[in-house]
Design an enzyme around this catalytic site. Structure first.
Site, PDB file in Angstrom:
ATOM      1  N   HIS A   1      -6.020 -49.370   4.501  1.00 54.62           N
ATOM      2  CA  HIS A   1      -5.432 -48.410   3.573  1.00 54.62           C
ATOM      3  C   HIS A   1      -3.952 -48.701   3.444  1.00 54.62           C
ATOM      4  CE1 HIS A   1      -4.473 -44.610   1.649  1.00 54.62           C
ATOM      5  NE2 HIS A   1      -5.760 -44.529   1.383  1.00 54.62           N
TER       6      HIS A   1
ATOM      7  N   ASP B   1     -13.910 -44.108   2.224  1.00 52.80           N
ATOM      8  CA  ASP B   1     -15.095 -44.661   1.567  1.00 52.80           C
ATOM      9  C   ASP B   1     -16.118 -45.234   2.534  1.00 52.80           C
ATOM     10  OD1 ASP B   1     -14.364 -44.151  -1.094  1.00 52.80           O
ATOM     11  OD2 ASP B   1     -12.928 -45.783  -1.020  1.00 52.80           O
TER      12      ASP B   1
HETATM   13  N1  ACO Z   1     -10.810 -56.592   5.460  1.00 47.98           N
HETATM   14  C1  ACO Z   1     -10.150 -57.668   5.974  1.00 47.98           C
HETATM   15  N2  ACO Z   1      -8.811 -57.823   5.957  1.00 47.98           N
HETATM   16  C2  ACO Z   1      -8.092 -56.852   5.380  1.00 47.98           C
HETATM   17  C3  ACO Z   1      -8.696 -55.707   4.814  1.00 47.98           C
HETATM   18  C4  ACO Z   1     -10.101 -55.597   4.875  1.00 47.98           C
HETATM   19  N3  ACO Z   1     -10.724 -54.543   4.371  1.00 47.98           N
HETATM   20  N4  ACO Z   1      -7.718 -54.904   4.317  1.00 47.98           N
HETATM   21  C5  ACO Z   1      -6.565 -55.525   4.539  1.00 47.98           C
HETATM   22  N5  ACO Z   1      -6.770 -56.700   5.182  1.00 47.98           N
HETATM   23  C6  ACO Z   1      -5.737 -57.625   5.691  1.00 47.98           C
HETATM   24  C7  ACO Z   1      -5.153 -58.451   4.567  1.00 47.98           C
HETATM   25  O1  ACO Z   1      -5.834 -59.672   4.414  1.00 47.98           O
HETATM   26  C8  ACO Z   1      -3.727 -58.639   5.028  1.00 47.98           C
HETATM   27  O2  ACO Z   1      -3.703 -59.616   6.030  1.00 47.98           O
HETATM   28  P1  ACO Z   1      -2.383 -60.563   6.193  1.00 47.98           P
HETATM   29  O3  ACO Z   1      -1.258 -59.638   6.545  1.00 47.98           O
HETATM   30  O4  ACO Z   1      -2.746 -61.522   7.273  1.00 47.98           O
HETATM   31  O5  ACO Z   1      -2.187 -61.242   4.859  1.00 47.98           O
HETATM   32  C9  ACO Z   1      -3.396 -57.305   5.700  1.00 47.98           C
HETATM   33  O6  ACO Z   1      -4.655 -56.810   6.165  1.00 47.98           O
HETATM   34  C10 ACO Z   1      -2.746 -56.288   4.782  1.00 47.98           C
HETATM   35  O7  ACO Z   1      -3.588 -56.137   3.618  1.00 47.98           O
HETATM   36  P2  ACO Z   1      -3.044 -55.868   2.173  1.00 47.98           P
HETATM   37  O8  ACO Z   1      -4.094 -56.248   1.188  1.00 47.98           O
HETATM   38  O9  ACO Z   1      -1.686 -56.453   2.004  1.00 47.98           O
HETATM   39  O10 ACO Z   1      -2.887 -54.267   2.216  1.00 47.98           O
HETATM   40  P3  ACO Z   1      -2.721 -53.323   0.989  1.00 47.98           P
HETATM   41  O11 ACO Z   1      -2.018 -52.127   1.479  1.00 47.98           O
HETATM   42  O12 ACO Z   1      -2.120 -54.039  -0.170  1.00 47.98           O
HETATM   43  O13 ACO Z   1      -4.235 -52.970   0.575  1.00 47.98           O
HETATM   44  C11 ACO Z   1      -6.388 -51.979   0.582  1.00 47.98           C
HETATM   45  C12 ACO Z   1      -4.896 -51.819   0.964  1.00 47.98           C
HETATM   46  C13 ACO Z   1      -6.501 -52.345  -0.890  1.00 47.98           C
HETATM   47  C14 ACO Z   1      -7.062 -50.635   0.790  1.00 47.98           C
HETATM   48  C15 ACO Z   1      -7.022 -53.064   1.477  1.00 47.98           C
HETATM   49  O14 ACO Z   1      -6.963 -52.661   2.824  1.00 47.98           O
HETATM   50  C16 ACO Z   1      -8.461 -53.372   1.076  1.00 47.98           C
HETATM   51  O15 ACO Z   1      -8.686 -54.233   0.214  1.00 47.98           O
HETATM   52  N6  ACO Z   1      -9.476 -52.688   1.687  1.00 47.98           N
HETATM   53  C17 ACO Z   1     -10.859 -52.855   1.291  1.00 47.98           C
HETATM   54  C18 ACO Z   1     -11.151 -52.055   0.024  1.00 47.98           C
HETATM   55  C19 ACO Z   1     -11.200 -50.573   0.319  1.00 47.98           C
HETATM   56  O16 ACO Z   1     -11.824 -50.102   1.243  1.00 47.98           O
HETATM   57  N7  ACO Z   1     -10.532 -49.821  -0.564  1.00 47.98           N
HETATM   58  C20 ACO Z   1     -10.529 -48.342  -0.492  1.00 47.98           C
HETATM   59  C21 ACO Z   1      -9.159 -47.847  -0.112  1.00 47.98           C
HETATM   60  S1  ACO Z   1      -9.153 -46.115   0.102  1.00 47.98           S
HETATM   61  C22 ACO Z   1      -9.197 -45.514  -1.439  1.00 47.98           C
HETATM   62  O17 ACO Z   1      -8.614 -46.007  -2.363  1.00 47.98           O
HETATM   63  C23 ACO Z   1      -9.991 -44.377  -1.679  1.00 47.98           C
END
Ligand code: ACO
Length: 442
Positions: free
Chosen positions: A320, A377
């Protein structure tokens, strides 16, 4: 019904207090920038005059450090795992309040008295029918249409039936219409997709029972909504009701800042919610769990895949932008999944896979070091499934829950004297000026 909501809180946010200055040195020159402080001690450096004084802008892709507005609706402390609607902790509201109370709280700023709640619920009940002509819209969609496509189109179409120029003394009539009609639209889109006749709303049922009745009843026989499913839906909607400046809410504010009407603004929020990184994740989680199950249940393999950046695979329902600790909603949902499935007598192998996946990820350094925890979720889809709700409707259910939040933010923005059209800038990185070359010379 011409009853109005009588006690309407001023919708504009309480202004943040000034709290000293921050210094910026740019090209050897020092500038002082005002600092404001919110009621929970959050500091914001006010850069609204930055470009006028320095010629520079700030650059913040993804807006992780950008406060776009002041707001009095919802407080989140992602580090501490805190979520409060209008000051009330989510843990206190979940299981005690009704969703309709939460709608009132978020939109009008205070918990309704019993009289206010009764009036509000009565208005929601009496506005739940949609114009008969709107039913014809559903005929134009293919039966395979995603219900989010139908929901966003139908919400935008409400502005054709209730345009802004038709003046009424009841300033919140369209707010009531939207909250009242959205469940009808959602249920009709489901009926369309399975080829069953539409089931009209019933005025003797509560907000959630009425929706479940429209979803699952057929004209051929009576249908009674199970209390456990009504309770579960009410709680799920409460948990989704607001989450401050997330992607879809910011979209609603962005569109609304151009003075687009309520329905147009909320329809844009529905579209923003649809993506799998936002509200679409609840559908994506179930699809992921089904894939793992079909692949022999080897969840460890998928944890490894999520860690491998070249795989482009993420653990859906994990991570998140704001929570760097347990999402408090996920904590409630995990327990709720056990309770609801238990009460319904449903055994879902996907719940076992989800728990195993969570357990391993919570102890894996990749997830621990990045502070990736299950989000709202992760477990919601398993509960929806147990209630018999189809997977492609999950994001629509999220939208029904998020409606009061979107509406509250739209109203707050409209009443905030500081609101200007939202218009970010950019740092241009394209070609510098060059002469046009006629096509025959290229
Ligand atoms: N699985 C694996 N790795 C992940 C995940 C995941 N679900 N989420 C983040 N990471 C990793 C990224 O690869 C990144 O790694 P790095 O620092 O080595 O490059 C690090 O964690 C940070 O991730 P970002 O994408 O930069 O974080 P951001 O804050 O931009 O994204 C998000 C947040 C979109 C929720 C992300 O965690 C994600 O894609 N999660 C899966 C989709 C999801 O569940 N979305 C629902 C969110 S809640 C809502 O909107 C209701």
């Amino acid at each position: 019904m011409s009853q109005q909501t009588t006690t309407v809180n001023p919708a504009a946010p309480t202004p943040a207090e000034a709290s000293g200055t921050a210094k910026l040195i740019l090209d050897g020159q020092e500038y002082e920038l005002p600092v404001v402080i919110g009621t929970e001690g959050e500091k914001g450096i006010d850069i609204s005059q930055l470009r006028a004084h320095t010629g520079a802008i700030t650059l913040d892709p993804g807006y992780g450090n950008t406060g776009a507005c002041e707001s009095s609706i919802t407080f989140i402390d992602g580090e501490a795992g805190i979520l409060r609607y209008r000051g009330y902790p989510i843990e206190d509201l979940a299981g005690k309040a009704r969703f309709t109370e939460i709608c009132f709280l978020l939109i009008f700023g205070h918990l309704p008295s019993s009289g206010e709640l009764e009036r509000f619920e009565s208005r929601l009940t009496h506005h739940s029918l949609i114009h008969e002509d709107m039913k014809k819209f559903f005929e134009g969609f293919p039966s395979s249409a995603h219900p989010m496509a139908m929901l966003s189109s139908m919400v935008a179409s409400l502005s054709a039936y209730y345009p802004d120029h038709v003046k009424t003394d009841d300033i919140d009539l369209n707010v009531v219409r939207l909250l009242a009609k959205a469940p009808t639209i959602a249920a009709f889109s489901y009926k369309k997709s399975i080829g069953q006749p539409f089931v009209y709303p019933r005025n003797d049922l509560t907000y959630c029972s009425n929706f479940l009745h429209m979803m699952f009843a057929v004209p051929a026989e009576p249908y009674t909504v199970k209390p456990v499913t009504e309770r579960a839906l009410d709680l799920l909607l409460i948990l989704h009701a607001d989450h401050e400046q997330n992607c879809s809410t910011s979209t609603v504010r962005m569109v609304g800042s151009s003075q687009a009407n309520l329905f147009a603004s909320i329809s844009s929020g529905v579209c923003a919610l649809w993506g799998p990184l936002h509200g679409g994740a609840n559908q994506a989680v179930i699809e992921m769990l089904e894939r793992i199950k079909a692949d022999g249940g080897d969840y460890k393999k998928y944890v490894e895949m999520a860690k491998d950046k070249s795989s482009n695979f993420r653990l859906m329902g994990f991570g998140h932008r704001v929570y760097k600790n347990f999402d408090p909603r996920a904590r409630i949902l995990k327990k709720m999944a056990d309770d609801v499935l238990g009460e319904l007598g449903v055994k879902d192998p996907l719940l076992e896979i989800a728990k195993a996946l969570e357990e391993i990820a919570l102890h894996d350094d990749f997830f621990v070091s990045r502070k990736l925890y299950p989000n709202v979720d992760f477990y919601s889809g398993i509960i929806y499934r147990a209630m018999g709700l189809p997977t492609n409707l999950f994001t629509v259910l999220f939208a029904l829950g998020r409606l009061p939040g979107w509406i509250a933010h739209w109203r707050e923005m409209v009443h905030d004297p500081k609101t200007r059209i939202n218009r970010p800038r950019q740092v241009y990185t394209g070609a510098t000026e060059r002469p046009y070359v006629p096509v025959e010379d290229r």
